[in-house]
Design an enzyme around this catalytic site. Structure first.
Site, PDB file in Angstrom:
ATOM      1  N   GLU A  92     -12.802  -6.132   2.060  1.00  0.00           N
ATOM      2  CA  GLU A  92     -12.247  -5.381   3.187  1.00  0.00           C
ATOM      3  C   GLU A  92     -12.374  -3.915   2.840  1.00  0.00           C
ATOM      4  OE1 GLU A  92      -8.232  -6.834   3.806  1.00  0.00           O
ATOM      5  OE2 GLU A  92      -8.962  -8.859   3.450  1.00  0.00           O
ATOM      6  N   ASP A 101       0.793   2.381   4.615  1.00  0.00           N
ATOM      7  CA  ASP A 101       0.349   2.354   3.225  1.00  0.00           C
ATOM      8  C   ASP A 101       1.267   3.111   2.277  1.00  0.00           C
ATOM      9  OD1 ASP A 101      -2.164   0.816   3.128  1.00  0.00           O
ATOM     10  OD2 ASP A 101      -2.772   2.266   4.655  1.00  0.00           O
TER      11      ASP A 101
END
Lengths: 258, 393
Positions: A47, A58
């Site tokens: 990915e 994140d």
């Protein structure tokens, strides 16, 4: 038309290892070289993250990699070029993962078409709402044979998991805890219960467990409960500290698999 | 109402809820309950009581005679600067903390730029005895020391946002990350009409008390609830949303949004989103956004820390798109001069955000019969340091 993700999950039901890394990190032109080493080391899928200035899901590790990639001029067009170059060198599926805005500015339709032509097999766009996807983009991605994976988390209701299962193609991305991305050393009893609940739901699509997988213990737990694991932040840390990509990537994968 | 949010959370092409799945249950809970909660009679009674007796509402609608003389029109100032804590921000934090309590939340988080929303949040958390964390860019913490200490005195933990450029956008990112990590017991009090649906609509409703009062007060003052113009500054756009809200369908009322041009719209150091932005997605909604060609969000600039946000609320993006609100912009210098002018003419030192709205008096052709309402969104005490540094008074 074949899709490498569907083929992978048809051929391999357990212990799938998917590795996430940020495009253009640590050096802009490393994207392809990293993928080649990952496949050689026995990874099943990659990915590749499209860097964004404001990655709200994140933790610090991936935030930093985004910033470094952007500072070096990484963008969607460059990434698609790198993938065109990379595709003939590896056999495993390539998934692109990113926040919606850079994709939207590139043009969602143009992006999907070019990604598919470049040999991308799937997309994960965590802030694309389900209803927007159904209304505007499902037909497009279906016609391009691009698989779409959505995230679920421990707070996702059962009804919504069913809905996501019915709309996903390829696999489901099961976030291990209510958290942003980042390494954790083990899964709690509560998390294990959540994975068991997912297993018991007998979803149409396999699920991979991601967020917080950093070592052999968490990797093995994820493989036991799901079809496999997605590793991101700890691999980014490996890349950041690496002096020799080939050696370090092989060492990283080996230590995960145990 | 024509400009109301639709059932999917959109104003025309703008709005929606572009959030990672980890936030979905929180947003869904809020979306499914906010209207039910805020229109309960018991909620309304508690909200209105606090607005009256704690915030000090209704705030005066003051006829600014000397300012009117200078600009040859009838100019009223809606005195939001007289709200407790010194700005309109508290209208929203009172509303949201009452919603949070009814949702069973135990903790509050917020983002802040200049610190006004942070102080307003810290205040209501002290009032309700709830734990509070405010994220503030490290750079803003250094620039707005007194507001940091005000929050701390009120018992709030102020956490520096160390990512990105360490300003409002980054504080918002950190607050969202915190919410992802603490999804069940925490409510996020967003300070402006931004964020995923239902935030823009909820915040606009809480701020709409401003235009509701303006209508009543104008009726009493001049026998007509409709001014010819309403002026308000726009960063994210909460005070403007409140001041415009009840006039949106009265199309003969001209609505003027004033953005921060910084050092000039084309200087590369500006926060004039409608002039410089394109549709994009940030912090959970699709709206006009200052960004690079690659879709990376640009750090805006304004002398006013409350206006340097790279987007505007989706309602405003829509109002701009359909031409219902005329957007103009004022530079740092124009705003500072307007701030000094209001101080000298009316004895009111406005917040520098607010001074941008005053500066627009020079940009709109007014006639002698015009009735103008300027939303005086905040007072200038917090900006003394900036006034002093600017020095031209």
């Amino acid at each position: 038309m074949k899709n490498r993700i569907t083929e992978l999950f048809a051929a391999k039901k357990k212990d799938i290892l998917s590795v996430f890394y940020t495009a253009g990190f640590p050096i802009q032109n490393d994207t392809a070289a990293i993928a080649v080493q990952l496949e050689a080391a026995g990874v099943d899928m990659i990915e590749i993250g499209i860097p964004f200035s404001d990655p709200i899901a994140d933790g610090p590790t991936i935030q930093e990699s985004n910033k470094i990639a952007l500072d070096q001029g990484m963008n969607v067009g460059l990434l698609l070029n790198q993938i065109r170059e990379l595709r003939p060198q590896i056999k495993m599926p390539i998934v692109l993962m990113g926040y919606l805005n850079p994709v939207m500015q590139y043009g969602i339709e143009k992006f999907c078409k070019e990604a598919s032509q470049a040999g991308v097999d799937g997309l994960i766009l965590p802030d694309l709402p389900l209803d927007e996807y159904v209304k505007h983009y499902k037909e497009l991605t279906d016609s391009l044979n691009l698989s779409i994976s959505f995230l679920i988390s421990p707070t996702t209701s059962e009804a919504r998991i069913r809905q996501i299962d019915s709309l996903s193609t390829g696999f489901i991305y099961a976030v291990s805890s209510s958290s942003t991305t980042g390494a954790k050393s083990e899964f709690s009893a509560e998390q294990q219960l959540y994975f068991k609940k997912l297993q018991a739901m007998h979803l149409k699509h396999p699920f991979l467990i991601g967020f917080g997988i950093s070592n052999h213990t968490t990797y093995a737990q994820a493989c036991e409960q799901g079809a496999g694991a997605i590793v991101g932040s700890s691999f980014i840390t490996c890349l950041k500290n690496s002096k020799d990509l080939k050696t370090d990537i092989h060492q990283f994968v080996k230590s995960l698999k145990g | 109402m024509k400009f109301e949010v639709d059932e999917r959370g959109y104003y025309g092409q703008f709005g929606g809820a572009y959030i990672p799945e980890m936030l979905y249950p929180n947003i869904e809970q809020l979306r499914d309950n906010y209207l039910k909660i805020i229109y309960e009679p018991e909620f309304q009674a508690e909200f209105n009581d606090l607005l009256k007796n704690y915030v000090g509402r209704p705030t005066p609608l003051y006829l600014a005679k000397r300012l009117s003389e200078k600009y040859r029109a009838t100019i009223y100032l809606k005195r939001e600067d007289l709200c407790h804590t010194g700005a309109h921000k508290i209208n929203n934090t009172i509303g949201q903390i009452l919603v949070a309590k009814r949702l069973g939340k135990k903790k509050i988080i917020a983002e802040t730029g200049a610190g006004q929303h942070g102080v307003a949040t810290a205040t209501v958390c002290a009032l309700m005895g709830m734990e509070c964390i405010v994220y503030m860019g490290k750079l803003d913490m250094d620039r707005q020391r007194p507001n940091v200490e005000r929050m701390r005195i009120l018992g709030t933990k102020v956490v520096p946002a160390l990512s990105g450029n360490m300003t409002l956008k980054d504080a918002t990112n950190e607050a969202m990350r915190h919410w992802i990590n603490h999804p069940t017991d925490t409510h996020y009090i967003i300070g402006s009409v931004v964020g995923p649906h239902p935030y823009p609509d909820m915040v606009a409703r809480f701020q709409s008390v401003i235009s509701e009062e303006i209508k009543k007060q104008l009726q009493e003052e001049i026998g007509n609830p409709y001014p010819d113009y309403v002026f308000a500054c726009v960063g994210g756009g909460s005070n403007a949303a409140g001041a415009f809200y009840h006039f949106l369908n009265d199309e003969h009322v001209q609505l003027i949004g004033v953005e921060a041009a910084g050092k000039g719209v084309d200087s590369g150091e500006s926060a004039a989103t409608t002039a410089l932005g394109k549709p994009g997605v940030l912090h959970g909604s699709k709206t006009l956004l200052m960004q690079t060609e690659d879709g990376q969000v640009v750090e805006p600039y304004s002398i006013s820390a409350g206006l340097d946000y790279p987007g505007i609320g989706p309602l405003h993006a829509h109002l701009f798109d359909v031409g219902r609100v005329q957007f103009v912009s004022a530079t740092d210098d124009e705003a500072m001069n307007a701030g000094i002018e209001l101080s000298r003419l009316e004895g009111i030192i406005p917040a520098i955000e607010t001074a941008h709205a005053i500066a627009a008096l020079d940009k709109i052709e007014l006639s002698a019969e015009d009735v103008v309402v300027i939303n005086l969104s905040g007072r200038g005490d917090k900006d003394l340091e900036t006034y002093i540094r600017w020095g031209k008074y």
